[in-house]
Design a protein around this motif. Structure first.
Motif, mmCIF file in Angstrom:
data_model
loop_
_atom_site.group_PDB
_atom_site.id
_atom_site.type_symbol
_atom_site.label_atom_id
_atom_site.label_comp_id
_atom_site.label_asym_id
_atom_site.label_seq_id
_atom_site.Cartn_x
_atom_site.Cartn_y
_atom_site.Cartn_z
ATOM 1 N N ILE A 288 -8.146 -2.272 -0.521
ATOM 2 C CA ILE A 288 -6.713 -2.175 -0.784
ATOM 3 C C ILE A 288 -6.362 -0.830 -1.403
ATOM 4 O O ILE A 288 -5.370 -0.190 -1.037
ATOM 5 N N ALA B 93 -1.983 3.480 4.832
ATOM 6 C CA ALA B 93 -1.139 2.577 4.036
ATOM 7 C C ALA B 93 -0.205 1.771 4.934
ATOM 8 O O ALA B 93 -0.011 0.566 4.723
ATOM 9 N N ARG C 28 -2.032 -1.103 6.698
ATOM 10 C CA ARG C 28 -2.293 -2.284 5.877
ATOM 11 C C ARG C 28 -1.027 -3.108 5.666
ATOM 12 O O ARG C 28 -1.069 -4.333 5.634
ATOM 13 N N ASP C 29 0.103 -2.424 5.548
ATOM 14 C CA ASP C 29 1.342 -3.122 5.235
ATOM 15 C C ASP C 29 2.038 -3.738 6.440
ATOM 16 O O ASP C 29 2.812 -4.682 6.284
ATOM 17 N N SER D 26 0.813 -1.219 0.000
ATOM 18 C CA SER D 26 0.000 0.000 0.000
ATOM 19 C C SER D 26 0.841 1.260 0.000
ATOM 20 O O SER D 26 0.475 2.261 -0.623
ATOM 21 N N SER E 86 -4.977 4.685 -1.605
ATOM 22 C CA SER E 86 -4.288 5.255 -2.761
ATOM 23 C C SER E 86 -5.122 6.340 -3.437
ATOM 24 O O SER E 86 -4.575 7.231 -4.088
#
Length: 401
Positions: free
Chosen positions: A255, A317, A320-321, A83, A259
């Motif tokens: 996801i 981001a 999520r990562d 992400s 972005s």
């Protein structure tokens, strides 16, 4: 409009100081620096949005940037979708050209469901071509009467001797009319609501699929209405589990939601750079526009709005990562992504409006950077979950806490 041409060369580079924040790693910083250097050299005639998007996909694929849209096992740059890499790519591309960002984003969104749930054969057939820019992807979810209310979709997929027959319509489909394939969501159990939706990979040349109804919007992007009339696909076109399409669509959007915030952030940063450059050189009453306290205060407000959006975007981001225990699909990430998308798009609209106001009459002249951004930013508050939907997500999350 030709992308990347800029009246103030010293302000034409995407800022990278924020990459020193602890959300990012050295690999992300290297990615950003390489992308900025590449972007400086690109010249794309964007007069025709469809031709420009095809050109961007080709360029992004040839340069290796589209490899961040798919996992390493299928031609991607990293073992899995990252992400923070997506955020850096979209923010940087949107700073230079919203159409370049659009072209990149749709390769990821259009193939994301295949990455998540595709069979080995489906992944092999589509993902390497997406990464190379050889196939253009599309994500077909919205319908004339089913936008935010996905469960209301009416496109029907019924079993047939050859596989599945699709009948109905999709609309507001990005890359519609130019994509090589469409990840398409349809009702397979009409009375089951969201639990009766399945996903299919439909090649653009499939008989019974008409993508010729192009949609014109205020900031030109390739959009179309898709009409399925007795459109038959093989059994192998089913993507993921039967009746598991709603969950797959939400996972895919989850996801990429952070972005979208990054794209808005990139546009806001570009408007801010334009405003600062203009304030420094515009002469008024024997001094520059930037010498006025009102201008300084406005620039300060714009900078604060950008920083607030950036922190939420990078946090989402990073969440999520960071690990599977708090990655995509968890309430914490979903709420963080909603907060990022909401704040970044709304703040970017304000920043760009302030920048345009600072330019005065020049700001509304067709073809100027701020005028183009003013039109480009508006759709980001609607697509992939309107601001009102993000507010509902955040409100429900608060009540469950």
């Amino acid at each position: 409009m030709v992308a990347f041409e800029h009246p103030h060369p010293h302000g034409a580079l995407a800022p990278t100081a924020h990459l020193e924040l602890p959300f990012f790693e050295d690999a992300h910083r290297a990615l950003a620096n390489g992308l900025v250097a590449w972007a400086r050299e690109q010249r794309v005639d964007e007069t025709d949005d469809r031709a420009a998007c095809k050109d961007w996909v080709r360029r992004l694929g040839a340069a290796g940037w589209l490899r961040y849209c798919v996992p390493e096992a299928h031609g991607g740059a990293l073992p899995a979708l990252d992400s923070r890499a997506l955020v850096i790519l979209r923010e940087t591309l949107a700073f230079h050209s919203p159409l370049a960002d659009f072209a990149f984003a749709m390769q990821g969104l259009g193939s994301g469901a295949i990455t998540l749930a595709g069979t080995p054969a489906q992944k092999a057939a589509y993902l390497p071509a997406v990464a190379a820019g050889e196939k253009i992807a599309a994500f077909a979810l919205s319908e004339p009467e089913a936008g935010s209310d996905v469960a209301a979709m009416a496109l029907r997929a019924t079993p047939s001797a050859a596989g599945w027959e699709l009948n109905g319509q999709k609309t507001w489909i990005s890359n519609g009319g130019m994509a090589d394939f469409y990840v398409t969501f349809a009702k397979t159990e009409p009375d089951a609501g969201a639990r009766g939706i399945s996903a299919f990979v439909v090649d653009a040349d499939t008989a019974g699929l008409d993508s010729s109804a192009h949609i014109q919007v205020m900031a030109p992007h390739p959009l179309a209405t898709l009409t399925f009339s007795g459109c038959t696909v093989a059994r192998e076109a089913l993507l993921g589990n039967a009746n598991g399409g709603f969950k797959l669509a939400m996972q895919t959007l989850d996801i990429f939601r952070a972005s979208v915030a990054a794209a808005a952030l990139g546009m806001a940063r570009r408007a801010f750079a334009e405003a600062v450059a203009h304030a420094k050189q515009r002469k008024m009453f024997g001094q520059t526009l930037g010498d006025f306290q009102l201008t300084q205060a406005r620039l300060g407000e714009m900078g604060a709005l950008i920083d607030a959006a950036a922190m939420l975007t990078y946090r989402a981001a990073w969440l999520r990562d960071r690990s599977s225990s708090c990655g995509a699909g968890t309430p914490a990430y979903t709420a963080a992504a909603a907060a990022a998308k909401l704040t970044a798009t709304e703040n970017a609209q304000k920043v760009i409006d302030m920048a345009l106001q600072m330019f005065g009459g020049r700001g509304v002249q067709v073809g100027t950077v701020v005028e183009h951004l003013y039109r480009d930013i508006r759709s980001l508050r609607i697509y992939e979950g309107a601001s009102e939907v993000q507010l509902l997500i955040l409100g429900k999350h608060a009540l469950k806490a």
